[in-house]
Design a protein around this motif. Sequence first.
Motif, PDB file in Angstrom:
ATOM      1  N   LEU A 136      -3.915  -0.912  -1.842  1.00  0.00           N
ATOM      2  CA  LEU A 136      -3.799  -2.247  -2.446  1.00  0.00           C
ATOM      3  C   LEU A 136      -4.118  -3.360  -1.468  1.00  0.00           C
ATOM      4  O   LEU A 136      -4.070  -4.539  -1.849  1.00  0.00           O
ATOM      5  CB  LEU A 136      -2.376  -2.448  -2.996  1.00  0.00           C
ATOM      6  N   SER A 141      -2.029  -9.504   2.464  1.00  0.00           N
ATOM      7  CA  SER A 141      -1.479  -8.481   1.574  1.00  0.00           C
ATOM      8  C   SER A 141      -0.290  -7.778   2.224  1.00  0.00           C
ATOM      9  O   SER A 141       0.724  -7.518   1.551  1.00  0.00           O
ATOM     10  CB  SER A 141      -2.572  -7.472   1.211  1.00  0.00           C
ATOM     11  N   PHE A 158      -0.250  -0.357 -10.507  1.00  0.00           N
ATOM     12  CA  PHE A 158      -1.689  -0.509 -10.325  1.00  0.00           C
ATOM     13  C   PHE A 158      -2.458   0.734 -10.762  1.00  0.00           C
ATOM     14  O   PHE A 158      -3.639   0.872 -10.453  1.00  0.00           O
ATOM     15  CB  PHE A 158      -2.003  -0.816  -8.859  1.00  0.00           C
ATOM     16  N   PRO A 193      -8.455  -4.044  -6.255  1.00  0.00           N
ATOM     17  CA  PRO A 193      -7.373  -3.881  -7.234  1.00  0.00           C
ATOM     18  C   PRO A 193      -6.822  -5.184  -7.791  1.00  0.00           C
ATOM     19  O   PRO A 193      -6.160  -5.179  -8.827  1.00  0.00           O
ATOM     20  CB  PRO A 193      -6.282  -3.140  -6.425  1.00  0.00           C
ATOM     21  N   HIS A 194      -7.088  -6.304  -7.124  1.00  0.00           N
ATOM     22  CA  HIS A 194      -6.516  -7.589  -7.542  1.00  0.00           C
ATOM     23  C   HIS A 194      -7.539  -8.503  -8.195  1.00  0.00           C
ATOM     24  O   HIS A 194      -7.172  -9.575  -8.668  1.00  0.00           O
ATOM     25  CB  HIS A 194      -5.913  -8.302  -6.325  1.00  0.00           C
ATOM     26  N   SER A 235      -0.433 -11.674  -4.600  1.00  0.00           N
ATOM     27  CA  SER A 235      -1.636 -11.018  -4.092  1.00  0.00           C
ATOM     28  C   SER A 235      -2.894 -11.697  -4.610  1.00  0.00           C
ATOM     29  O   SER A 235      -3.887 -11.836  -3.876  1.00  0.00           O
ATOM     30  CB  SER A 235      -1.632  -9.533  -4.482  1.00  0.00           C
ATOM     31  N   ARG A 256       2.109  -9.022  -7.601  1.00  0.00           N
ATOM     32  CA  ARG A 256       0.777  -9.145  -8.190  1.00  0.00           C
ATOM     33  C   ARG A 256       0.308 -10.597  -8.188  1.00  0.00           C
ATOM     34  O   ARG A 256      -0.852 -10.884  -7.872  1.00  0.00           O
ATOM     35  CB  ARG A 256       0.777  -8.587  -9.613  1.00  0.00           C
TER      36      ARG A 256
END
Length: 465
Positions: free
Chosen positions: A458, A362, A407, A463-464, A345, A342
């Motif tokens: 992802l 990624s 996630f 998502p990040h 990323s 995480r």
Amino acid sequence: MSGPISLEPGGAEQDTLAIRLAVPRPRRFLDDATLAIRLPSKGPDEEAVSALAAELADRIGPAVHPYEVAALLEADGLSASVIKERYGHPTLFSLAAALYERVPRAFPEPAAPPDPWRPDTVRCLLRGLLFALPALAYLLTAPLWRIDEHAPVLVTAGIVSWAWGQALGHRAHLRLTTGRREASRTLLAGSVLGACVATGLAAIPAGGGPATIAAAAQSLYLAAAGVLLVLGRERLLLAALSPLIAGAAVLPWWEPGTLLRLTFPLLALLATLAVALRVLASGLAAPAAEGPRPRLRGSVPYGLFGLAAAVLVMLEGRQDPYAVIVLTLSMGPAEWLLYRYRGWSVAALRASATLRAFLLRSCGVLALCLVCYLLLLLVPALVLDSDPVALLSLAAVLWTALLLQAFGVAWPPAVVCLATAAGASVVALAGPPGGAGVLPSVCAAAAVCLAACVVALLGRPSPHA
């Protein structure tokens, strides 16, 4: 030459001395004769201005207009008299323009913010150790039970407790966002109910015999330990397991006897229950908070994944028990790598200017984390003479599934792991005797599917963000 001499400055903005000579002339010549002498102009002090530009270069460089430099000088308290006397410029804006021209434009990147996903290394390693320490109870009590009679009972209780604990842990974490009291109530009710369900299902293969007591003790411990792990009380759990550690430590040099072999695990169980009840009581004493109750169905896929993971680990344990110990101890580093994924990323998102660039970064982060985890398992697998393919493929399935769950992507890993566990179970229980290689094959296929899900879901910035 006779008459007065008149000295007249040519104005504040001119360094000119005008000398007017009054000379007697005929009346027809009405204009006077004037002699103008221009004095040398002082001008800006280039050396002082250059020194000031060098001193303020890091603050002038990002400016996009001389007015920003003027504001900077004014904020520093540079007065008009100092500007004229020290730097030789008539106004603030003149000096600002000169500084703006001397310093090249520079736009440094802002300082990187702290990593919000920086893992607690000690805590992660401690959690991995706590996952494996309860196995010492089986080592202590090994002479007191028969594996052919009692193993199915304990395995049944363990699988049910694992699945229940995954679902309860997810729901408790959701309730923690509302308040500590609400999470404690969820954990108290869910843990008691889960221990009863696991014991009741384990009593079926036990036939109501003494093995049911062992299954109940195991279920109670897993329920209490789950409470402490969810609430972040790892050190208290380690202290509660100290009798178990002490009992196992003396086994190579001393035979404690039947009574002590039972006493050490019982003390650890009672200590874990006492600590868990104390932590829950502290949470229940907190003030109530208002918040929506999460739906039970939201935790269902997490429980299904726990069920599938327990079955897969059980199938691997039938072929190689040492591989299960290695896999259990690796859960601490696996959790550490989940945090690292995480954090890395987020860093990749900041460094990427296009969607394609972030997708490539990624994929690189995923490959790096997964390779690091598998290499960590490869060494003990070779030392213990375990099948590295089976262990690494199962580890890849579990880690990628946990990554998706971190996630909030719950159903894809649950479905893939359930299908994998069902296929491997059918082949292992009803297939030909030479079907030992089926588990690595299906786990490898599942790991590829889950990795593709990670890239697809992802590998996007949302998502990040």
